[in-house]
Design an enzyme around this catalytic site. Structure first.
Site, PDB file in Angstrom:
ATOM      1  CG  HIS A 125      35.091  41.662  15.780  1.00 34.77           C
ATOM      2  ND1 HIS A 125      34.384  40.502  15.975  1.00 34.77           N
ATOM      3  CD2 HIS A 125      34.368  42.396  14.899  1.00 34.77           C
ATOM      4  CE1 HIS A 125      33.291  40.532  15.238  1.00 34.77           C
ATOM      5  NE2 HIS A 125      33.246  41.672  14.578  1.00 34.77           N
ATOM      6  CG  ASP A 202      40.698  39.586  14.006  1.00 39.15           C
ATOM      7  OD1 ASP A 202      40.590  39.502  12.760  1.00 39.15           O
ATOM      8  OD2 ASP A 202      39.765  39.952  14.741  1.00 39.15           O
ATOM      9  CD  GLN A 205      37.467  44.897   8.828  1.00 38.67           C
ATOM     10  OE1 GLN A 205      37.610  45.310   7.676  1.00 38.67           O
ATOM     11  NE2 GLN A 205      36.294  44.497   9.284  1.00 38.67           N
ATOM     12  CE  LYS A 228      35.048  40.863   8.259  1.00 37.75           C
ATOM     13  NZ  LYS A 228      33.800  41.615   8.421  1.00 37.75           N
ATOM     14  CB  CYS A 366      31.232  42.879  16.777  1.00 37.51           C
ATOM     15  SG  CYS A 366      29.765  42.281  15.958  1.00 37.51           S
TER      16      CYS A 366
HETATM   17  N1  C6P Z   1      33.557  42.516  11.348  1.00 36.57           N
HETATM   18  C1  C6P Z   1      32.234  44.443  10.709  1.00 36.57           C
HETATM   19  O1  C6P Z   1      33.134  45.092  11.255  1.00 36.57           O
HETATM   20  P1  C6P Z   1      33.593  37.031  10.404  1.00 36.57           P
HETATM   21  O2  C6P Z   1      32.210  37.452  10.819  1.00 36.57           O
HETATM   22  O3  C6P Z   1      33.989  35.733  11.045  1.00 36.57           O
HETATM   23  O4  C6P Z   1      33.807  37.057   8.942  1.00 36.57           O
HETATM   24  O5  C6P Z   1      34.576  38.156  10.969  1.00 36.57           O
HETATM   25  C2  C6P Z   1      34.582  38.496  12.322  1.00 36.57           C
HETATM   26  C3  C6P Z   1      35.507  39.641  12.556  1.00 36.57           C
HETATM   27  C4  C6P Z   1      36.647  39.449  13.303  1.00 36.57           C
HETATM   28  N2  C6P Z   1      37.548  40.423  13.483  1.00 36.57           N
HETATM   29  C5  C6P Z   1      37.367  41.648  12.963  1.00 36.57           C
HETATM   30  C6  C6P Z   1      38.402  42.698  13.173  1.00 36.57           C
HETATM   31  C7  C6P Z   1      36.223  41.917  12.208  1.00 36.57           C
HETATM   32  O6  C6P Z   1      36.055  43.132  11.688  1.00 36.57           O
HETATM   33  C8  C6P Z   1      35.250  40.904  12.025  1.00 36.57           C
HETATM   34  C9  C6P Z   1      33.967  41.177  11.299  1.00 36.57           C
HETATM   35  C10 C6P Z   1      32.329  42.937  10.676  1.00 36.57           C
HETATM   36  O7  C6P Z   1      31.263  44.986  10.184  1.00 36.57           O
HETATM   37  C11 C6P Z   1      31.098  42.346  11.272  1.00 36.57           C
HETATM   38  S1  C6P Z   1      30.823  42.884  12.939  1.00 36.57           S
END
Ligand code: C6P
Length: 409
Positions: A125, A202, A205, A228, A366
């Site tokens: 991401h 990371d 998910q 999430k 993203c």
């Molecule tokens: N993905 C989506 O897939 P934040 O915004 O800090 O809570 O998370 C960022 C982030 C980082 N790593 C992964 C693998 C993610 O999926 C995400 C957030 C969201 O819809 C928003 S793009």
């Protein structure tokens, strides 16, 4: 899909799901972007603001004591949830993005030197890519990445050649938010550790979807976002192995992270306080702990099995739609499905679905380099959580087929 848990009762704890959108029952399949919140989390927030709210750490009065206790209890809850050895290994942050930025600034400032390298993957991401791009640029280091195969897995055959002596840190996504790929995190950490490389997972998910045990993973850092996994927005955590956190200089300066301040200079507290300058998101931490309690009462293995059953059902049913191509591997995968439908732009598809009360997401999610790798500018994504139902998936398939016919040339 039968098991011991009454999932209809569990679903009833999520008030937002009981509504109509565009005259249709809401089907919320945008859980990878943010999940919905169960009543116990909402009630924990209300209770905190109605009874306990005060600033933490600094106060000697009853409400401050209660808020401090709740905040630190939440840290212990998150430590337990992640299998961390000590609550001090948990730094509260706004979420995954802030956690990555913290490490990419502070750890990198201390350890990344000109000529060094940071290894990421081509499926990360932007939140776990751009901060490292900035970090290597500041340090005069370079960025390398593990390629992605045609089936959407990491090219593990290429990994050993990439784990060169210049690599100081390997950051990778646990479950891809774009492909659904579940990466073999423990194996990746083991291979990196064999070369003395620091690891950053990371878990945006994976946390709250599958059981996570940072010690079993063998990672140095693990980041996730509360929103999430049933918790409020604006709260998440960074796990850092104690020995690693202790080597890191402070991040933001301000109240709470100092021991002694003169006009010339300051001394700093030990982690995690060193990384939590200013008034923290106390209510968020309380809500996050309530979300963890909710998930643990269900049991993370049961949540993972439910997610998986829904995803298998979706993959099977989507096969019936002509011209629909699912990205990513068949297994192992997280609870989301990204796809292209011949002749229909994802934005049109998502807009059409919205007129039927179905919340999907269309775009690059993203992960622009990843979608470029697959030759598509965007995909449509349906992402599930345990409160979704197989019937909702069947309805999604009907709506997608209707859209296919609607947009047919
Ligand atoms: N993905 C989506 O897939 P934040 O915004 O800090 O809570 O998370 C960022 C982030 C980082 N790593 C992964 C693998 C993610 O999926 C995400 C957030 C969201 O819809 C928003 S793009």
């Amino acid at each position: 899909m039968s098991d011991a848990i009454d999932w209809a009762r569990v679903r009833a704890a999520f008030p937002i799901l009981d509504q109509q959108v565009s005259g249709w029952p809401l089907i919320y399949f945008d859980n990878a972007a943010t999940s919905q919140k169960p009543r116990p989390v909402i009630e924990a927030l209300v209770r905190h603001y109605e009874r306990d709210n005060a600033n933490v750490h600094r106060g000697l009065h009853e409400l401050s004591r209660r808020s401090t206790d709740a905040y630190e209890a939440a840290r212990a809850t998150v430590a337990r949830f992640l299998g961390a050895a000590h609550p001090e290994e948990i730094v509260f942050t706004r979420g995954t993005t802030e956690s990555v930025n913290l490490v990419a600034q502070v750890w990198a400032e201390r350890f990344l030197k000109p000529g060094d390298a940071v290894l990421v993957t081509a499926m990360d991401h932007h939140s776990n890519l751009v901060p490292w791009q900035l970090a290597v640029r500041r340090a005069g280091a370079v960025l390398k990445w593990v390629p992605v195969t045609d089936t959407g897995t990491l090219d593990l055959d290429a990994l050993d050649a990439l784990l060169t002596p210049e690599v100081r840190l390997f950051a990778f996504v646990h479950i891809s938010n774009s492909l659904g790929t579940l990466n073999p995190a423990a194996d990746l950490c083991r291979r990196a550790r064999a070369h003395g490389i620091t690891t950053f997972v990371d878990g945006a998910q994976s946390a709250g979807h599958i059981p996570v045990d940072v010690r079993a993973l063998g990672c140095d850092f693990f980041a996730f976002s509360g929103h999430k996994m049933g918790a409020p927005t604006g709260i998440g955590a960074l796990y850092g192995r104690r020995e690693v956190l202790e080597t890191m200089p402070p991040w933001q300066g301000g109240g709470e992270m100092i021991h002694r301040v003169t006009l010339e200079e300051s001394t700093f507290k030990a982690p995690p306080a060193r990384f939590e300058a200013g008034t923290p998101n106390v209510a968020g931490a309380v809500g996050l702990a309530a979300a963890v309690d909710f998930l643990e009462a269900l049991g993370l293995p049961a949540v993972a099995a439910r997610d998986d059953a829904l995803t298998r059902h979706a993959l099977e049913r989507l096969e019936s739609i002509p011209g629909l191509r699912v990205l990513g591997p068949a297994a192992p995968r997280g609870s989301l499905v990204s796809f292209s439908l011949d002749g229909v732009h994802p934005h049109d598809l998502v807009t059409f679905a919205d007129t039927r009360g179905l919340a999907l997401r269309g775009g690059h999610h993203c992960t622009q380099p990843l979608l470029r790798r697959f030759g598509v500018p965007a995909t449509t994504r349906a992402s599930f959580y345990f409160y979704n139902t197989p019937e909702e998936i069947d309805r999604m398939v009907e709506i997608l087929d209707e859209a296919r016919r609607f947009f047919a040339p």
